[in-house]
Scaffold this motif. Sequence first.
Motif, PDB file in Angstrom:
ATOM      1  N   GLY A  31       0.852  -1.190   0.000  1.00  0.00           N
ATOM      2  CA  GLY A  31       0.000   0.000   0.000  1.00  0.00           C
ATOM      3  C   GLY A  31       0.881   1.230   0.000  1.00  0.00           C
ATOM      4  O   GLY A  31       1.743   1.402  -0.859  1.00  0.00           O
ATOM      5  N   GLU A  32       0.692   2.102   0.988  1.00  0.00           N
ATOM      6  CA  GLU A  32       1.517   3.310   1.113  1.00  0.00           C
ATOM      7  C   GLU A  32       2.739   3.091   2.008  1.00  0.00           C
ATOM      8  O   GLU A  32       3.545   3.993   2.195  1.00  0.00           O
ATOM      9  N   VAL A  33       2.876   1.893   2.602  1.00  0.00           N
ATOM     10  CA  VAL A  33       4.022   1.598   3.466  1.00  0.00           C
ATOM     11  C   VAL A  33       5.191   1.150   2.594  1.00  0.00           C
ATOM     12  O   VAL A  33       5.105   0.171   1.856  1.00  0.00           O
ATOM     13  N   LEU A  34       6.271   1.902   2.673  1.00  0.00           N
ATOM     14  CA  LEU A  34       7.486   1.599   1.923  1.00  0.00           C
ATOM     15  C   LEU A  34       8.537   1.115   2.912  1.00  0.00           C
ATOM     16  O   LEU A  34       8.747   1.746   3.950  1.00  0.00           O
ATOM     17  N   ILE A  71      13.147   6.757  -1.297  1.00  0.00           N
ATOM     18  CA  ILE A  71      12.403   7.730  -2.095  1.00  0.00           C
ATOM     19  C   ILE A  71      12.780   7.614  -3.571  1.00  0.00           C
ATOM     20  O   ILE A  71      11.907   7.591  -4.440  1.00  0.00           O
ATOM     21  N   ALA A  72      14.065   7.516  -3.869  1.00  0.00           N
ATOM     22  CA  ALA A  72      14.496   7.404  -5.270  1.00  0.00           C
ATOM     23  C   ALA A  72      13.917   6.154  -5.924  1.00  0.00           C
ATOM     24  O   ALA A  72      13.479   6.195  -7.074  1.00  0.00           O
ATOM     25  N   ASN A  73      13.904   5.052  -5.207  1.00  0.00           N
ATOM     26  CA  ASN A  73      13.339   3.820  -5.765  1.00  0.00           C
ATOM     27  C   ASN A  73      11.836   3.937  -5.952  1.00  0.00           C
ATOM     28  O   ASN A  73      11.290   3.427  -6.935  1.00  0.00           O
ATOM     29  N   GLY A  80       3.283   4.864  -5.153  1.00  0.00           N
ATOM     30  CA  GLY A  80       2.659   5.768  -4.190  1.00  0.00           C
ATOM     31  C   GLY A  80       2.106   7.031  -4.808  1.00  0.00           C
ATOM     32  O   GLY A  80       2.541   7.470  -5.875  1.00  0.00           O
ATOM     33  N   GLU A  81       1.164   7.600  -4.112  1.00  0.00           N
ATOM     34  CA  GLU A  81       0.489   8.807  -4.592  1.00  0.00           C
ATOM     35  C   GLU A  81       1.456   9.978  -4.764  1.00  0.00           C
ATOM     36  O   GLU A  81       1.405  10.694  -5.755  1.00  0.00           O
ATOM     37  N   VAL A  82       2.354  10.168  -3.798  1.00  0.00           N
ATOM     38  CA  VAL A  82       3.271  11.305  -3.852  1.00  0.00           C
ATOM     39  C   VAL A  82       4.389  11.073  -4.864  1.00  0.00           C
ATOM     40  O   VAL A  82       4.614  11.881  -5.758  1.00  0.00           O
ATOM     41  N   PHE A  83       5.089   9.950  -4.735  1.00  0.00           N
ATOM     42  CA  PHE A  83       6.310   9.749  -5.511  1.00  0.00           C
ATOM     43  C   PHE A  83       6.069   9.308  -6.950  1.00  0.00           C
ATOM     44  O   PHE A  83       6.938   9.486  -7.792  1.00  0.00           O
TER      45      PHE A  83
END
Length: 170
Positions: A31-34, A71-73, A80-83
């Motif tokens: 989900g949103e958990v990275l 974040i780069a990956n 994700g919605e943001v990245f």
Amino acid sequence: MKATTSLLDEVLRCYKPHCRYLTSMDLSVDGEVLTGVGQFSIPESCYIDDTGHLNSVEVNICYNQLLYAVIANAVHRGVGEVFSGWTMAEFRRRQLPDILIASFGSTFRRPIDPRSFHGEFIVDRISQRRLRADAAPLVSLATTFRLWDDLGGACDGTARIAIVDGGNRA
């Protein structure tokens, strides 16, 4: 998902060569958990004589390297919605000036051998809000992390990350 060597090299390019401690990383997404799990090696401290154990300055550097790599990956894979809305060029532009550690805390359980250890970085929650109607959203990441070695050394902590939009820079 294993981070490619070229992507990891790109992420760590902003560090002096002797301060590139993250040697490999895997990213998982739920989900949103990275979650990023990495391997580290610090053959020699970048600022102090050998203490024989990982210290808080190096923990912060390792945390930062995992943060950037996750974040780069996420950007590279469109996660994700943001990245998923960022490009790699945007990540490079924003990496140093816009991704800020707002708060950071760590607890050492047992000394960690800095020559070979592991780390886990988790983005537990991502939120966005606008400070002004005409401004880009402020992104906030609630994160946890832990570091450990094969001899029982352990450290863990939390950090809150603010991702601001400083606009285009020359």
